[in-house]
Design an enzyme around this catalytic site. Structure first.
Site, PDB file in Angstrom:
ATOM      1  N   TYR A   1       4.379  12.032  -6.659  1.00 50.82           N
ATOM      2  CA  TYR A   1       4.345  13.141  -5.468  1.00 50.82           C
ATOM      3  C   TYR A   1       2.983  13.013  -5.380  1.00 50.82           C
ATOM      4  CZ  TYR A   1       8.298  15.322  -8.056  1.00 50.82           C
ATOM      5  OH  TYR A   1       9.341  15.584  -8.899  1.00 50.82           O
TER       6      TYR A   1
ATOM      7  N   HIS B   1      11.843  23.689  -4.471  1.00 41.91           N
ATOM      8  CA  HIS B   1      10.843  24.181  -4.766  1.00 41.91           C
ATOM      9  C   HIS B   1       9.721  24.232  -3.520  1.00 41.91           C
ATOM     10  CE1 HIS B   1      11.178  22.585  -9.034  1.00 41.91           C
ATOM     11  NE2 HIS B   1      11.816  23.775  -9.005  1.00 41.91           N
TER      12      HIS B   1
ATOM     13  N   GLU C   1       0.908  -1.167  -0.022  1.00 39.05           N
ATOM     14  CA  GLU C   1      -0.129  -0.059  -0.067  1.00 39.05           C
ATOM     15  C   GLU C   1       0.744   1.116  -0.069  1.00 39.05           C
ATOM     16  OE1 GLU C   1      -2.772  -0.275   3.288  1.00 39.05           O
ATOM     17  OE2 GLU C   1      -3.614  -2.173   2.500  1.00 39.05           O
TER      18      GLU C   1
END
Length: 177
Positions: A130, A61, A29
């Protein structure tokens, strides 16, 4: 519990999912709302994937309020050195950072809360996933800082975007108030 959560410092969590290998491959998972909520990690609002050749540096960033973001980072293919830097002006840890090696082999993930700049260098060709929390991408709130102070990255083989090459040093960057 399908995850172990390890504090790396500065509020950054290394997430170690349980991996279930068998003769077919493996199962794991990579997100479970109830488990992440217990660890203080919000539900993602956006997901992004990047492919980076060996040597590529992406970052550092972050987004300013009111569009700040948290990030959950994992590697689907390859290996990276992932970094989170405190960019909160009021923090006693401003400019300090933690890092972790994330790879297809170790299955690790990193939780980076709002108030931190994020970036990585690809140690080999890599695909990075991400998960974005708090807010979706907002170009007008995006900021960056120069990567040159990250000791763990190999600057000799660095490949950068034009945008990332122009990021200011932390002392000249707009940071969280």
């Amino acid at each position: 519990m399908p995850f172990d959560f390890e504090e790396l410092g500065l509020g950054i969590l290394l997430i170690k999912p349980k991996v279930f290998p068998d003769n077919r491959g493996y199962f794991k998972e990579i997100f479970k709302g109830s488990e992440f909520k217990k660890a203080g990690i919000p539900i993602p609002l956006q997901a992004n994937v990047s492919y980076s050749k060996r040597g590529v540096i992406r970052g550092l960033h972050y987004q300013l309020p009111p569009k700040e973001q948290g990030k959950i980072i994992t590697v689907l293919e390859g290996k990276i050195i992932d970094v989170a830097i405190d960019v909160r002006k009021s923090s006693p840890n401003l400019g300090k950072y933690v890092y972790a090696e994330l790879s297809k082999e170790n299955h690790f993930m990193l939780w980076i809360p709002p108030g931190f700049a994020h970036g990585f260098q690809a140690l080999e060709d890599s695909i990075v996933l991400y998960f974005i929390t708090h807010n979706e991408y907002s170009p007008q709130h995006e900021r960056c800082i120069n990567y040159s102070f990250i000791k763990e990255w190999n600057k000799d083989e660095a490949i950068l975007s034009d945008k990332d090459a122009k990021c200011p040093p932390l002392d000249k960057a707009e940071v969280f108030e």
